[in-house]
Enzyme design. Structure first.
Site, PDB file in Angstrom:
ATOM      1  N   GLU A 253     -22.805  16.959 -90.895  1.00  0.00           N
ATOM      2  CA  GLU A 253     -22.987  18.328 -90.397  1.00  0.00           C
ATOM      3  C   GLU A 253     -23.917  18.192 -89.197  1.00  0.00           C
ATOM      4  O   GLU A 253     -25.117  17.974 -89.357  1.00  0.00           O
ATOM      5  CB  GLU A 253     -23.570  19.189 -91.526  1.00  0.00           C
ATOM      6  CG  GLU A 253     -23.237  20.635 -91.374  1.00  0.00           C
ATOM      7  CD  GLU A 253     -24.308  21.350 -90.599  1.00  0.00           C
ATOM      8  OE1 GLU A 253     -24.174  21.409 -89.350  1.00  0.00           O
ATOM      9  OE2 GLU A 253     -25.261  21.824 -91.217  1.00  0.00           O
ATOM     10  N   CYS A 287     -28.559  24.947 -86.621  1.00  0.00           N
ATOM     11  CA  CYS A 287     -27.396  24.433 -85.910  1.00  0.00           C
ATOM     12  C   CYS A 287     -26.349  25.516 -85.672  1.00  0.00           C
ATOM     13  O   CYS A 287     -25.429  25.319 -84.892  1.00  0.00           O
ATOM     14  CB  CYS A 287     -26.803  23.252 -86.665  1.00  0.00           C
ATOM     15  SG  CYS A 287     -26.565  23.628 -88.380  1.00  0.00           S
TER      16      CYS A 287
END
Ligand code: ADP
Length: 482
Positions: A253, A287
């Protein structure tokens, strides 16, 4: 020093509350004021190798637990996290810096993954396939992948761990966890509660230490069958390389460069709320944070004005002080990156609408900042700022907006604001991202698949799909003839 009343959650052999006089330790600092909170052991290669063997032994026993037993442990852990939500949030804010309200929210969200995977643990179903041969039976079963390892970042010190270990436990795997150097205490606190919830020792092992040494040892191990990582694309690439020789299963990720597109037909207040939520949560250090805000010409000034008004209401400071909405940035490098993006944009013609500088040279607090007149030539269009900077771009047509939004090697999250239902579908489908928020800036939830495409990563976390990365599929072909 971290308040003594939280020591019970940090009761672990790796943690010292006074500066150790021997052995290798890492100092954990208070994110807001830089004072020492505690010291955690610096595990080296030999120590990591030792714990990998312990993890292997633990997994051999743990895989025999029934799904119901694993689910019950997870459910007990979930309840303990909620019982200790306030203390876990205090530890998290001390080491990470986010406002207490956000830290409490993170503990709630971290716990929600454990509850979700407690429920999913009992739904790891197999299949029976119709065979073209009368005497043959074909079956598919799912088995735990085995020993797994996780490397997690500092921006969500609790949620990034539970989102990985909860499905691992649900599947019957063990996990070695290397938390970020800045925020290991939350990981240890979670482990203390997991043991209390009945998780057999060594099914979860937290290993603080030098990231390169610990990471390399985990990646190179033949025993570790899967690595799950959340962090930067640069480090993700290194880890993928290090895992290649042992063909490890990987979940990555990685970084994002999230666009927000606000169309002329958007509800302006809804869009402003979404931009603020997605851009300024965790001081812009997530993010999925909005990195580029594209506003259609006709409403550019109106949206910009409202964004600036709302940004001016944000309050920067120590996360433990009531009313704080913005904590510090993680380190000097993070401040330098935000400053360099601002300087680059201003040099290329953008206008500073509000904010623009750090609060003081002696800490890493940064003013929430808005730039207007931002264009695709500026660095902020290409690179993830990971800080409290909202750059406002303008666009003419839907086609232009989609083209600019997709013009990046990243593909994690995107957001769009429009009241037009067919445009919601059209643009939602055209955006090359793993997740798209439509008329909302908040998309993370345990029941939905979190993850990116392109260089934002591999695999999905959370949701009914999240457990697949911890399972191997086995096909059994049974011939009934005697
Ligand atoms: P961030 O920008 O979020 O700090 P990083 O990718 O640098 O992202 O860090 C995420 C996690 O990866 C942290 O736990 C960090 O310690 C770890 N890490 C950083 N570099 C390496 C490396 N070379 N090998 C293994 N882990 C690493």
């Amino acid at each position: 020093m971290i308040d003594q009343k939280y020591h019970y959650l940090l009761n672990h052999a790796d943690i010292a509350f006074e500066a150790p006089t021997s052995g290798a330790y890492i100092e954990v600092k208070d994110a807001a004021n830089g004072t020492s909170l505690a010291w955690v052991k610096q595990h080296d290669r030999a120590s990591v190798e030792h714990f990998i063997l312990r993890s292997e032994q633990a997994q051999a026993a743990f895989k025999k637990f029934t799904a119901l037993q694993r689910a019950d442990i997870l459910m007990a852990w979930y309840r303990l996290m909620l019982d200790h939500q306030e203390d876990l949030a205090q530890i998290l804010t001390a080491e990470q810096g986010k406002p207490l309200a956000e830290a409490r929210g993170e503990i709630g969200s971290a716990a929600s993954f454990i509850r979700w995977f407690a429920e999913q643990a009992r739904r790891i179903d197999g299949d029976i396939l119709p065979s073209p041969q009368a005497q043959q039976r074909l079956l598919v079963i799912k088995q735990p992948i085995g020993v797994t390892a996780a490397i997690t970042p500092w921006n969500f010190p609790a949620a990034m761990i539970t989102r990985k270990i909860a499905p691992a436990i649900a599947a019957g795997c063990s996990m070695l966890i290397k938390p970020a150097e800045q925020t290991p205490l939350s990981a240890y606190a979670l482990q203390v509660l997991a043991i209390q919830a009945g998780l057999p020792s060594d099914v979860m092992i937290t290993l603080s230490g030098d990231s390169v040494a610990v990471g390399k040892t985990l990646c190179e191990s033949d025993i570790v069958r899967k690595l799950t990582f959340t962090g930067s694309t640069e480090v993700g690439r290194i880890l993928a390389e290090q895992c290649a020789p042992t063909i490890k299963k990987l979940s990555l990720e990685l970084g994002g460069n999230a666009p927000v597109i606000v169309f002329d037909d958007a509800n302006i207040e809804q869009a402003v709320k979404g931009i603020l939520a997605s851009k300024f949560r965790n001081s812009g250090q997530t993010c999925v944070c909005a990195n580029r805000v594209y506003i259609q010409e006709g409403i550019y000034d109106a949206v910009a004005q409202r964004v600036i008004e709302e940004v001016n209401k944000l309050k920067v400071g120590d996360g433990r002080i009531e009313g704080t909405t913005q904590g510090p940035l993680v380190d000097e490098a993070a401040v330098a990156k935000v400053e360099s993006h601002i300087q680059d944009a201003l040099a290329k013609g953008a206008t500073l609408a509000t904010g623009g500088k750090r609060l003081s040279e002696s800490n890493t607090f940064f003013e929430p900042t808005v730039l207007t007149g931002v264009t695709q030539e500026m660095r902020v269009a290409r690179e993830e700022t990971f800080g409290p900077l909202a750059p406002l771009f303008s666009f003419k047509t839907e086609q232009d907006a989609v083209q600019m939004a997709n013009d990046t090697e990243f593909g994690l999250a995107a957001y769009l604001f429009t009241q037009n239902a067919s445009r919601q579908w059209r643009v939602g489908e055209a955006l090359e991202y793993g997740m798209v928020g439509v008329n909302t800036g908040m998309i993370s939830i345990e029941v939905a698949p979190f993850g990116g495409i392109k260089q934002s990563g591999l695999g999905r976390e959370g949701s009914k799909y999240g457990i697949d990365d911890y399972l191997e599929m086995k096909y059994l072909c049974v011939d009934l003839s005697e």
